[in-house]
Design an enzyme around this catalytic site. Structure first.
Site, PDB file in Angstrom:
ATOM      1  N   THR A   1       0.869  -1.180   0.000  1.00 11.61           N
ATOM      2  CA  THR A   1       0.000   0.000   0.000  1.00 11.61           C
ATOM      3  C   THR A   1       0.901   1.224   0.000  1.00 11.61           C
ATOM      4  O   THR A   1       1.809   1.333   0.822  1.00 11.61           O
ATOM      5  CB  THR A   1      -0.947   0.027   1.210  1.00 11.61           C
ATOM      6  OG1 THR A   1      -0.199  -0.242   2.390  1.00 11.61           O
ATOM      7  CG2 THR A   1      -2.029  -1.021   1.085  1.00 11.61           C
TER       8      THR A   1
ATOM      9  N   LYS B   1       5.594  -8.936   3.407  1.00 14.60           N
ATOM     10  CA  LYS B   1       4.204  -8.467   3.435  1.00 14.60           C
ATOM     11  C   LYS B   1       3.368  -9.379   2.530  1.00 14.60           C
ATOM     12  O   LYS B   1       2.971  -9.008   1.421  1.00 14.60           O
ATOM     13  CB  LYS B   1       4.128  -7.007   2.979  1.00 14.60           C
ATOM     14  CG  LYS B   1       2.791  -6.363   3.334  1.00 14.60           C
ATOM     15  CD  LYS B   1       2.921  -4.873   3.507  1.00 14.60           C
ATOM     16  CE  LYS B   1       1.586  -4.236   3.813  1.00 14.60           C
ATOM     17  NZ  LYS B   1       1.727  -2.859   4.284  1.00 14.60           N
TER      18      LYS B   1
ATOM     19  N   GLU C   1       5.604  -5.134  16.706  1.00 16.19           N
ATOM     20  CA  GLU C   1       5.040  -4.148  15.779  1.00 16.19           C
ATOM     21  C   GLU C   1       3.639  -3.778  16.224  1.00 16.19           C
ATOM     22  O   GLU C   1       3.104  -4.363  17.160  1.00 16.19           O
ATOM     23  CB  GLU C   1       4.998  -4.740  14.359  1.00 16.19           C
ATOM     24  CG  GLU C   1       4.124  -5.991  14.237  1.00 16.19           C
ATOM     25  CD  GLU C   1       4.254  -6.705  12.892  1.00 16.19           C
ATOM     26  OE1 GLU C   1       5.076  -6.303  12.064  1.00 16.19           O
ATOM     27  OE2 GLU C   1       3.514  -7.687  12.695  1.00 16.19           O
TER      28      GLU C   1
END
Lengths: 270, 270
Positions: free
Chosen positions: B28, B140, B173
């Site tokens: 993204t 990812k 995270e």
């Protein structure tokens, strides 16, 4: 033939969370004359897996109707059901208003050599190790990259399946199957509370053992225990029960309990 | 507007392995006047992630062209790129002949309160713990159920982000962000070689620190070290850098290094 939310379709919206995040679950079910075998168990597992992810499970009657429709194209094939959380705005948060996506399709049956069933299979050990995730363990969800990575490790057609260990050296499952060993007439199958997929055939074998007075332990199985087992089986809904013939130099002859268990499975496969 | 393999489409084939197994990766990227920011880094990461899964990465020129097309509909929005292994026969084994599916789309930008940037954010600790999987760590990929489960833990709009720990008590995270802490003028960010997603903004901050003579350690960070930090940031490509204002009763004022780092990020965001 494929039905997406009851409509004949060959595509799903690009925005489906099943694609974006693997946010969904699935089932593969053998068809016999158009009838999904062991449906009651498969539906119970689908509902349970949906529950873990908080996805509303499709109605059983609707699924049965849609299975009957798609089965006409492949009455001896495989039914695949995928249920995703549906489409929603970008972001990991499950949208409250999402309508689950329900995909029902019939596929051609994979043809395996008959000797896999009659004479047993050759199996390898995968170097891919399963991560421990108790929140998702046992669930047949759409996050299957570990299985993909493991299955990509070999291409020899003579090797029917690969074994996956967890990161602590316990053997957990095959890339597409659950496993059992026989030691002194007693069954053992790996504990799947931290990783792995708990399949319907595994449940059926655990219950069949109980019904016939055969001991069955669900426990951590250290990898090296495989070598000393008298029988070693890999099982799933599509292959039934394959006995392991060869694994890392150790050779097994087809065992009597495995043959008996396969008969028991065949007897109650409605 | 959505392009699937260069065609205007709003759907992907039901048989896509991205849907079946999460067999793919994504990006993204914020758009600024139609231009994808930090494209060189995003493309390098896309190519690297494709490489881990053994998926051929789409051509950079084609991606740039397609981004330019979709950006017309949302020039200040977000570009999303998904690359999957494509369609193939049933089964985990990656088909040799699969053509990757390339999805390029522009989405509306999520609107966050301006005070998240100016005054900092409130953060919670998630009970979902990340599994350790070195084979996939940092990538990812489309297997994001852990993030979904973690983000489903809260719905209070005042809580901007949730922290994920691994199963050994290291903080890793946020559900959608990487993290940094500042201790005595030195940055630390979690080691992501066993779990987590290594984002582009994290890389940019590590490099900016180096360029400006600020120490930056990549290491395991025990959860309780957060409390003693002078600054605590959460970062990603879309939010930039948010300073943590409140976490489990501890309050931070916006820190000087965080303000400086945000300026450095703004300066080189092409």
């Amino acid at each position: 033939m494929i039905l997406v939310n009851g409509q004949v379709r060959d595509a799903v919206p690009v925005t489906d969370r099943g694609l974006w995040y693997g946010d969904g679950v699935f089932r593969t079910i053998p068809l016999d004359a158009g009838r999904p075998l062991c449906w009651v168990r498969h539906f119970a597992k689908l509902r349970s897996d949906c529950g873990v992810l908080g996805i509303p499970c499709p109605d059983e009657i609707i699924l049965r109707e849609e299975l009957a429709v798609v089965a006409r194209s492949e009455p001896s094939g495989i039914a695949k059901i995928i249920v995703t959380r549906g489409s929603g705005a970008r972001g990991y948060r499950p949208p409250r208003s999402a309508m689950p996506t329900r995909i029902v399709m019939a596929l051609e049956r994979t043809q395996y050599p008959a000797e896999f069933t009659s004479g047993g299979i050759k199996v390898r050990r995968c170097s891919t190790q399963l991560a421990l995730q108790p929140l998702l363990a046992g669930v047949k969800h759409l996050n299957r990259l570990e299985n993909v990575m493991a299955r990509a490790e070999w291409s020899e057609p003579s090797i029917a399946e690969g074994l996956l260990l967890d990161q602590e050296g316990n053997v957990i499952e095959g890339t597409m199957s659950n496993l059992f060993i026989v030691e002194n007439g007693i069954l053992s199958t790996p504990d799947l509370r931290r990783c792995g997929v708990a399949g319907v055939t595994r449940d059926r074998i655990i219950e069949a053992a109980q019904q016939h007075g055969i001991g069955c332990k669900i426990e951590n199985i250290r990898y090296d225990r495989l070598y000393g087992s008298q029988e070693f089986w890999l099982v799933n809904s599509l292959i039934g029960l394959w006995q392991v013939r060869e694994f890392e130099g150790r050779i097994w002859a087809p065992g009597a309990l495995g043959l008996q268990m396969r008969r028991w499975l065949d007897e109650e496969s409605d």
